[in-house]
Motif scaffolding. Sequence first.
Motif, PDB file in Angstrom:
ATOM      1  N   TYR A  87       0.775  -1.233   0.000  1.00 42.90           N
ATOM      2  CA  TYR A  87       0.000   0.000   0.000  1.00 42.90           C
ATOM      3  C   TYR A  87       0.811   1.290   0.000  1.00 42.90           C
ATOM      4  O   TYR A  87       0.395   2.271  -0.623  1.00 42.90           O
ATOM      5  N   GLU A  89       3.561   4.284  -0.531  1.00 38.16           N
ATOM      6  CA  GLU A  89       4.207   4.790  -1.747  1.00 38.16           C
ATOM      7  C   GLU A  89       5.405   5.685  -1.454  1.00 38.16           C
ATOM      8  O   GLU A  89       5.876   6.383  -2.349  1.00 38.16           O
ATOM      9  N   TYR A 126      -1.254   0.628  -9.300  1.00 39.21           N
ATOM     10  CA  TYR A 126      -1.124   0.226  -7.904  1.00 39.21           C
ATOM     11  C   TYR A 126       0.207  -0.485  -7.686  1.00 39.21           C
ATOM     12  O   TYR A 126       0.885  -0.287  -6.666  1.00 39.21           O
ATOM     13  N   HIS A 129       3.329   2.107  -8.075  1.00 35.63           N
ATOM     14  CA  HIS A 129       3.446   3.096  -7.013  1.00 35.63           C
ATOM     15  C   HIS A 129       3.839   2.488  -5.672  1.00 35.63           C
ATOM     16  O   HIS A 129       4.270   3.223  -4.763  1.00 35.63           O
ATOM     17  N   THR A 130       3.711   1.194  -5.499  1.00 33.42           N
ATOM     18  CA  THR A 130       4.091   0.554  -4.236  1.00 33.42           C
ATOM     19  C   THR A 130       5.389  -0.242  -4.361  1.00 33.42           C
ATOM     20  O   THR A 130       6.207  -0.239  -3.436  1.00 33.42           O
ATOM     21  N   TYR A 208      -6.556   0.988 -12.185  1.00 28.25           N
ATOM     22  CA  TYR A 208      -6.651   1.750 -10.941  1.00 28.25           C
ATOM     23  C   TYR A 208      -8.016   2.410 -10.803  1.00 28.25           C
ATOM     24  O   TYR A 208      -8.456   2.749  -9.701  1.00 28.25           O
ATOM     25  N   TYR A 236      -3.605   6.721  -5.246  1.00 24.90           N
ATOM     26  CA  TYR A 236      -2.248   7.258  -5.253  1.00 24.90           C
ATOM     27  C   TYR A 236      -2.271   8.657  -5.894  1.00 24.90           C
ATOM     28  O   TYR A 236      -3.024   9.514  -5.457  1.00 24.90           O
ATOM     29  N   ASP A 237      -1.504   8.911  -6.940  1.00 25.36           N
ATOM     30  CA  ASP A 237      -1.521  10.256  -7.526  1.00 25.36           C
ATOM     31  C   ASP A 237      -2.475  10.342  -8.715  1.00 25.36           C
ATOM     32  O   ASP A 237      -2.475  11.332  -9.438  1.00 25.36           O
TER      33      ASP A 237
END
Length: 397
Positions: A87, A89, A126, A129-130, A208, A236-237
Amino acid sequence: MDEAHGIGSGRFKELHGEESRFSIINRHLGKVIAICEKYGFKPMIWSDMYFRIGSKRNDYYDPETVIPEEVVKQIPKGVELVYWDYYHENKSFYADWIARHRALGGEPLMGSGVWTWSKFWYDYEYTYHTVVPCLEACREAKVKDVFFTMWGDDGGYCDYDSAFAGLALAGELAFTGKADDCVISRKLEALFEGANYEAVLVLAKLCYMELQRVLWDDPLMLLYMGYLKTHDLCAYDKKWNFESMHKGFQDAAEKLKTVPLNGGSGDMVLAKCLVDAVLSKMDYAEAMLKAYPSENRREAVSALLLMAVDYQKKLAAFADAHHAMWKRHNKPFGLESIQIRLAGQMARAQELVERLQEFAAGRTNVIPEMEDLMTVMKDLDIQWGSWGRLSHGTIIV
């Protein structure tokens, strides 16, 4: 020993009274280790068994969690603690938690994730970013072992072959510290029967936006898409709403028209059918949300009948493609779950067509589900879009 955070309460407490949950875990773990050693196995456990018990909020990632020193001393030797995290980032968080694990007296295993759960297709955003900050922190902290989980929450209906692209990304980052798309593309093509990395990413880079929620949404109630029309969401972003999601799938449908169908990293026929079904349903939903409040309601809604039939056909094509993918890869157990869901959606799509026909013929003057949606749409609060919450209005309302 997964998620046994209620240990020591309930029946145990009735029989034996109050006892530290840490003590119960350590005692039980000692017995498990003895059995493992007898048969030559080396056990590992998810470390939230300790971190969550030490949190007043029962939160695995609680920075204020406290594991007493006497508990640390009693943790049985010979078990590896897995720091799992799919989860976060930012590298600093991973670095902090790696250090916290080492403070427990052992070298942690890192369990990251290539996102497949609650997805029909591997989720690139996902995962990227992790995995990137996770591996950067592991590299700097000299963590020796990292593995990548691919879970099956909500039915295990993902085409797991699509996740080879995510594993290739994670592997490149783990072994080289960088991920060059051109390098990954060449390796994926060579390893997986001519797989096309760019083609897999067309859909992977949209996942996402939780496209499965559009399929689970009831086509008459449109609760989720009504919610999307009035809310912006974020992962996330990445931010999205109905309009940006609709545009994304329009673009994806065009790109997928020309991609090769060969390769062993994801079923591209399935990907095309999925995008077509989602886009068709969104086309219909957008048109209905405009047509129903209009002054010439009957004429405007009646014109949507062909769109409803189109969605019905494309949903059926996706169900067939998914069934074929499942039979190629999996045992039959579990298929019933997704079949029941998709069959229910097809029944509701048929109900939609029949109700629109009734409305067009003047046999009814309203569509009750739309009447209610117009009233509650701005006040909808759909925090978790699982099939159980979106496939019918009972749970939400």
